[in-house]
Design a protein around this motif. Structure first.
Motif, PDB file in Angstrom:
ATOM      1  N   GLN A 106       0.851  -1.189   0.000  1.00  0.00           N
ATOM      2  CA  GLN A 106       0.000   0.000   0.000  1.00  0.00           C
ATOM      3  C   GLN A 106       0.890   1.243   0.000  1.00  0.00           C
ATOM      4  O   GLN A 106       2.098   1.148   0.180  1.00  0.00           O
ATOM      5  N   ASP A 107       0.260   2.406  -0.123  1.00  0.00           N
ATOM      6  CA  ASP A 107       1.006   3.649  -0.007  1.00  0.00           C
ATOM      7  C   ASP A 107       1.748   3.668   1.326  1.00  0.00           C
ATOM      8  O   ASP A 107       1.205   3.262   2.366  1.00  0.00           O
ATOM      9  N   THR A 108       2.972   4.149   1.320  1.00  0.00           N
ATOM     10  CA  THR A 108       3.825   4.168   2.511  1.00  0.00           C
ATOM     11  C   THR A 108       3.158   4.879   3.686  1.00  0.00           C
ATOM     12  O   THR A 108       3.238   4.417   4.828  1.00  0.00           O
ATOM     13  N   VAL A 109       2.492   5.978   3.410  1.00  0.00           N
ATOM     14  CA  VAL A 109       1.832   6.746   4.472  1.00  0.00           C
ATOM     15  C   VAL A 109       0.708   5.921   5.103  1.00  0.00           C
ATOM     16  O   VAL A 109       0.544   5.902   6.320  1.00  0.00           O
ATOM     17  N   ASP A 110      -0.046   5.205   4.285  1.00  0.00           N
ATOM     18  CA  ASP A 110      -1.114   4.346   4.814  1.00  0.00           C
ATOM     19  C   ASP A 110      -0.547   3.210   5.657  1.00  0.00           C
ATOM     20  O   ASP A 110      -1.097   2.874   6.711  1.00  0.00           O
ATOM     21  N   VAL A 111       0.558   2.629   5.203  1.00  0.00           N
ATOM     22  CA  VAL A 111       1.184   1.548   5.976  1.00  0.00           C
ATOM     23  C   VAL A 111       1.663   2.085   7.324  1.00  0.00           C
ATOM     24  O   VAL A 111       1.472   1.436   8.355  1.00  0.00           O
ATOM     25  N   ALA A 112       2.257   3.277   7.330  1.00  0.00           N
ATOM     26  CA  ALA A 112       2.732   3.859   8.592  1.00  0.00           C
ATOM     27  C   ALA A 112       1.577   3.995   9.583  1.00  0.00           C
ATOM     28  O   ALA A 112       1.707   3.647  10.761  1.00  0.00           O
ATOM     29  N   ARG A 113       0.454   4.466   9.125  1.00  0.00           N
ATOM     30  CA  ARG A 113      -0.728   4.622   9.983  1.00  0.00           C
ATOM     31  C   ARG A 113      -1.255   3.245  10.414  1.00  0.00           C
ATOM     32  O   ARG A 113      -1.594   3.041  11.577  1.00  0.00           O
ATOM     33  N   ASN A 114      -1.302   2.317   9.479  1.00  0.00           N
ATOM     34  CA  ASN A 114      -1.884   0.989   9.750  1.00  0.00           C
ATOM     35  C   ASN A 114      -0.987   0.086  10.593  1.00  0.00           C
ATOM     36  O   ASN A 114      -1.456  -0.923  11.118  1.00  0.00           O
ATOM     37  N   LEU A 115       0.288   0.425  10.725  1.00  0.00           N
ATOM     38  CA  LEU A 115       1.178  -0.371  11.581  1.00  0.00           C
ATOM     39  C   LEU A 115       0.942  -0.101  13.071  1.00  0.00           C
ATOM     40  O   LEU A 115       1.324  -0.913  13.915  1.00  0.00           O
ATOM     41  N   LEU A 116       0.322   1.015  13.389  1.00  0.00           N
ATOM     42  CA  LEU A 116       0.052   1.316  14.791  1.00  0.00           C
ATOM     43  C   LEU A 116      -0.847   0.236  15.395  1.00  0.00           C
ATOM     44  O   LEU A 116      -1.861  -0.138  14.808  1.00  0.00           O
ATOM     45  N   GLY A 117      -0.439  -0.271  16.550  1.00  0.00           N
ATOM     46  CA  GLY A 117      -1.181  -1.341  17.210  1.00  0.00           C
ATOM     47  C   GLY A 117      -0.716  -2.730  16.832  1.00  0.00           C
ATOM     48  O   GLY A 117      -1.034  -3.701  17.516  1.00  0.00           O
TER      49      GLY A 117
END
Length: 188
Positions: free
Chosen positions: A10-21
């Motif tokens: 996915q887009d890097t920014v989305d992955v950064a957000r989705n890695l939380l948790g």
């Protein structure tokens, strides 16, 4: 359950957000050390002057241009390693997510020994601290987090609230709010 390669496509920014948790897991022999990811930062390429990949491929950053789901570990300030996971959509040539902080989960006694501190909130509250606590070094550079048995990311918790802000310690790309953290001040 371990994250599949598709997650990192996915887009890097989305992955950064989705890695939380999610949970970063480090296995050394029979010992498991892990923590819930509480802070990340996204770094892309051509549209991101703060990225190591902005000026193109080098021996240091080549992992950012490689397979998604692999570790990009670099040495900084002459004393700390930082761990990133390569993540990007097909729109970009390079991208990685810096894992900035964790909430310790398992192997806390090992983290205490590695970091030489018994303050739980200080064990993994920074990118250099967490790599020392989990014994992540340049040896893990390029390691495939999708297939590795010693370094990988699994599902974890769903954050209640995510805070976005400018990235920390950079001089360029300050307009991008690509630092993401769970609203939990003790472990960021």
């Amino acid at each position: 359950m371990r994250l599949a390669r598709k997650f990192y496509e996915q887009d890097t920014v989305d992955v950064a957000r989705n890695l939380l948790g999610k949970v970063l897991v480090r296995k050394i022999g029979k010992t498991t050390i892990s923590g819930i990811i509480t802070e990340t930062e996204a770094y892309r390429q051509s549209d991101d002057p703060a990225s190591h990949a902005y000026r193109g491929i080098t021996p240091r950053n080549q992992a950012m241009f490689g397979n998604v789901g692999c570790a990009y570990v670099y040495f900084t300030y002459g004393m700390y390693h930082c761990v990133n996971v390569v993540a990007r959509s097909q729109k970009h040539l390079a991208g990685a997510v810096l894992i900035r902080a964790l909430r310790p989960k398992t192997g806390i006694d090992i983290m205490i020994k590695n970091r030489k501190t018994d303050r739980i909130t200080n064990l993994t509250s920074g990118p250099g601290k967490l790599t020392i606590a989990l014994d992540i070094t340049k040896k893990q550079y390029g390691e495939d987090l999708v297939r590795s048995s010693s370094l990988y990311i699994t599902n974890g918790i769903t954050p209640d609230r995510i805070i976005a802000s400018p990235r920390i310690g950079i001089r360029f790309g300050l307009d991008k709010k690509w630092n993401f953290r769970i609203d939990h001040r003790l472990f960021v």
